[in-house]
Design a protein around this motif. Sequence first.
Motif, short mmCIF file in Angstrom:
data_model
loop_
_atom_site.label_atom_id
_atom_site.label_comp_id
_atom_site.label_asym_id
_atom_site.label_seq_id
_atom_site.Cartn_x
_atom_site.Cartn_y
_atom_site.Cartn_z
N GLY A 1 0.79 -1.23 0.00
CA GLY A 1 0.00 0.00 0.00
C GLY A 1 0.82 1.28 0.00
N ARG A 2 2.14 1.16 -0.09
CA ARG A 2 2.99 2.36 -0.12
C ARG A 2 3.40 2.67 -1.55
N SER A 3 3.87 3.90 -1.76
CA SER A 3 4.30 4.33 -3.08
C SER A 3 5.74 4.82 -3.02
N LYS B 1 3.09 2.27 -9.55
CA LYS B 1 2.97 1.31 -8.45
C LYS B 1 4.27 0.54 -8.28
N GLU C 1 0.53 -6.77 -3.36
CA GLU C 1 -0.79 -7.31 -3.05
C GLU C 1 -0.89 -8.78 -3.43
N ASN D 1 -4.44 3.83 2.46
CA ASN D 1 -4.00 3.02 1.31
C ASN D 1 -3.51 1.65 1.74
N GLN D 2 -2.80 1.62 2.85
CA GLN D 2 -2.28 0.33 3.34
C GLN D 2 -3.41 -0.58 3.81
N LYS D 3 -4.40 0.01 4.49
CA LYS D 3 -5.54 -0.78 4.93
C LYS D 3 -6.31 -1.34 3.74
N ASN D 4 -6.51 -0.50 2.74
CA ASN D 4 -7.23 -0.95 1.54
C ASN D 4 -6.48 -2.08 0.84
N ALA D 5 -5.16 -1.92 0.73
CA ALA D 5 -4.35 -2.94 0.06
C ALA D 5 -4.41 -4.27 0.82
N GLU E 1 -7.89 -5.79 0.28
CA GLU E 1 -8.03 -6.31 -1.08
C GLU E 1 -7.26 -7.61 -1.27
#
Length: 503
Positions: free
Chosen positions: A72-74, A97, A110, A146-150, A153
């Motif tokens: 979830g990091r960039s 990404k 992911e 973003n990390q939680k979403n990743a 998912e």
Amino acid sequence: MAAIGVHLGATCACAAVYKDGRADVVANDAGDRVTPAVVAFTENEEVVGLAAKQSRIRNVSNTVVKVKQILGRSSGDPQAEKYIKESKCLVVEKNGKLQYEIDNKLISPEDVAKLIFSKMKETAQSALGSDVNDVVITVPFDFGENQKNALGEAAAAAGFNVMRLIHEPSAALLAYGIGQDSPTGKSNVLVYKLGGTSLSITVIEVNSGIYRVLATDTDDGIGGVYFTEALAQHLASEFQRSCKHDIRGNPRAMMKLMNSADVAKHSLSTLGSANCFVDSLYDGLDFDCNVSRARFELICSSLFSKCVEAIKKLLEQVGFTAEDINKVVLCGGSARIPKLQQLIKDIFPNVELLSSIPPDEVIPIGAAIEAGILLGKENPSLEEAALFIECSAKDILLKGVDETGADKFTVLFPSGTPLPARRQHTLHAPGSTSSVCLELYESLGKSPMNEENKFAQCTFTASKRLVADTDRMFEGNFFLSTLVLPQGLGGQSREVVQSCSRI
């Protein structure tokens, strides 16, 4: 009815199942209750767990470790850049990404996490004997959206039905039934989590079944892997002393020593000594060394000091003494170390230290209990039965100058301050000054303040009142607002969420 709780850590993953009103950690196909969060890619298959960890010596460039640190990091993220620099597996940026490049194939973090979650699902379903897919996943407090979403998912891609994400300290409290069995009354609980790559300490107020985070801090400079590295360095010195070869610059030999040191470290949590044997460590030479628990504690003395100093620092930050803490919950695999437990007991001599559940199993058991609570709800959702109280996630500092003219930072809003909040601040300036510009900064722990930490800039004009005929007094109210982060905790207890937005 049954459900699953999964904790994916930086170095290990663990699954617990909830069935018939009870939550238990389940063993994988190797008989281990904790699975290394390691994925090895070969020409024909993907290998997850202990086999992948053991084969890393021969397949290091195609073996992914610590995927949670980059999930979830960039690019440009300090943590991501640190991970990329240390990773033996090539990480590249493609279409904005970060991805792993393995055998000329691009694999996303992911997808790696998906394979680990699939292993956890297989382990849990094998123990249950049925296709149960309902799961609760745990996340650290410092995880961004973003990390939680990743993470969610990746779990969904593995076939899980993610009922909820809950914070790791909240899961730890649930595992011991804190705030559940006796929902009335107020107490302060310190959750101490020493994982593979970081130390997280959280002070939580439990009041009438509500969990309120008073302060939390994460230090990425201390973790189980640092203890392993210290022991491996000692073993390298012993090999040099006995065999006259310095192998510290040999990555393959040091990785063998790291594996042996890791096994010995775990053994020393229950035994007084451990034997480290490595076949053909270097130049055909075998290595055999016995390490006592006392020697291990001496080798890691500076690390132990950092572990306990972090507790004192957090208590000072929240304005507590050891007597203000009612219970201490240990979690994270490295919290098993007897010396560490004794040092924590020394800080809290009159406080109940909860360690009856193996520390590396506490968080997944709490997640499984939360999953069991949600099973009784017809339509569980993030919002239902949850109370969201926004708090500042970090200290907000006011920049000023001291007598010497050097920058001085004063805490205006301590972390955990319920938001929106108001503070009044008075300062003095020369009589010729008609306005002043104040700067607010976000605290990043031990990191020095710079422009990237600037939170807001406020300009104020002087009041008519004079101080000692030479100074003017400036007064202003500071307001802080937040974005609501919908991350609740169901059941009887409810979790206070930390979030912060820029103004």
